[in-house]
Design an enzyme around this catalytic site. Structure first.
Site, PDB file in Angstrom:
ATOM      1  N   ASP A   1     -32.162  12.190 -15.990  1.00 55.32           N
ATOM      2  CA  ASP A   1     -30.743  11.869 -15.867  1.00 55.32           C
ATOM      3  C   ASP A   1     -29.918  13.152 -15.804  1.00 55.32           C
ATOM      4  OD1 ASP A   1     -30.443  12.807 -18.490  1.00 55.32           O
ATOM      5  OD2 ASP A   1     -29.273  11.078 -19.149  1.00 55.32           O
TER       6      ASP A   1
ATOM      7  N   ASP B   1     -32.997   4.313 -24.936  1.00 58.89           N
ATOM      8  CA  ASP B   1     -33.351   5.674 -25.347  1.00 58.89           C
ATOM      9  C   ASP B   1     -32.392   6.108 -26.438  1.00 58.89           C
ATOM     10  OD1 ASP B   1     -31.203   7.859 -24.365  1.00 58.89           O
ATOM     11  OD2 ASP B   1     -31.320   6.289 -22.841  1.00 58.89           O
TER      12      ASP B   1
END
Length: 278
Positions: free
Chosen positions: A100, A265
């Site tokens: 990301d 996460d």
């Protein structure tokens, strides 16, 4: 539900003597120290994969928060994420990797410091299994703004962040499809309320995303997260999976899963309890 452990270059030195507070003088940090999956190698799987942020690896320019040395940056791009983290042939089986942008590192900027091409090149060179589209975090959670039927209560800069995130997601998905890239693309919905998250989610589904993350939720309370998930559930297609960025909330995991959450996460782990496969 899968759990991805965010990388922050935290390692354990197995040579460290806690009684004498000494370590092997010949220790080479990345070569000799152990990552979490190496520390728990002989135990039951405790997580399903790693989340690695471009901002953590390479920094964000003037306000760099890079935790990788230049040598490490070159090596992860050259060898790939799975070789860099020594993930191959692990007894747990495949350990997946998500990439990301690390949007909270540039939340104060007017625009993301990375282009779509920058991010895609990073994902491809590192060999990620999943890649998140470029996004811009909305830090305000104000459902009351939606009470204004004309939408004038929403600050222009907040609405602009959502629009920019969707614009970048469209470019990201188009580039991914055109070039038949090897990783699974994940769009990111940003919003300031349940209905605005649902609006962004619907737009991402229309673009073709079948894996969508809800971003900017780290500071939200659990009831607020659940309100957003319930709004999203009303328009979510059966094939679309949800990822919660930076969120665990252990007591709510069964509810999250029932609302379509396939993965999460967070740096927070519950002591003594494996998260993988919950």
């Amino acid at each position: 539900m899968k759990y991805f452990l965010p990388d922050s270059q935290d390692l354990v030195d197995p040579s460290f003597d806690f009684q004498r507070e000494t370590r092997n003088p010949e220790r080479i940090r990345h070569q000799d120290d152990h990552y979490a999956h190496e520390v728990f190698r002989g135990q039951e799987r405790v997580f399903d994969g790693l989340l690695v942020s471009k901002a953590i690896v390479e920094g964000t320019g003037a306000n760099s928060q890079a935790k990788y040395t230049q040598n490490q940056q070159r090596r992860i791009l050259r060898e790939g994420v799975k070789e860099f983290f020594r993930l191959k042939d692990h007894p747990w089986g495949p350990i997946e990797c998500m990439g990301d942008c690390g949007a909270f590192t540039y939340v104060k900027e007017d625009e993301p410091p990375f282009s779509v091409d920058d991010v895609i090149n990073f994902y491809v060179k590192c060999g990620f299994d999943y890649g998140f589209a470029v996004d811009h975090v909305i830090i305000d959670y104000k459902p009351q703004w939606d009470a204004d039927l004309f939408g004038s209560a929403v600050p222009p800069n907040v609405r602009a962040r959502q629009e920019l995130t969707l614009k970048l997601a469209a470019e990201f998905h188009s580039t991914h499809k055109k070039n038949k890239l090897p990783f699974t693309p994940i769009g990111i919905a940003q919003g300031w309320s349940p209905s605005s998250y649902a609006h962004a989610f619907a737009a991402l589904q229309k673009m073709g995303y079948r894996y969508i993350a809800l971003g900017g939720m780290v500071p939200l309370k659990t009831p607020e997260i659940l309100s957003c998930l319930r709004a999203v559930a009303e328009i979510r297609l059966p094939a679309t999976k949800i990822h919660l960025l930076g969120v665990t909330r252990f007591a709510s995991l069964p509810t999250f899963e029932s609302l379509g959450v396939a993965s999460i996460d967070s740096m927070l782990m519950q002591p003594g309890r494996p998260l993988a496969g919950e």
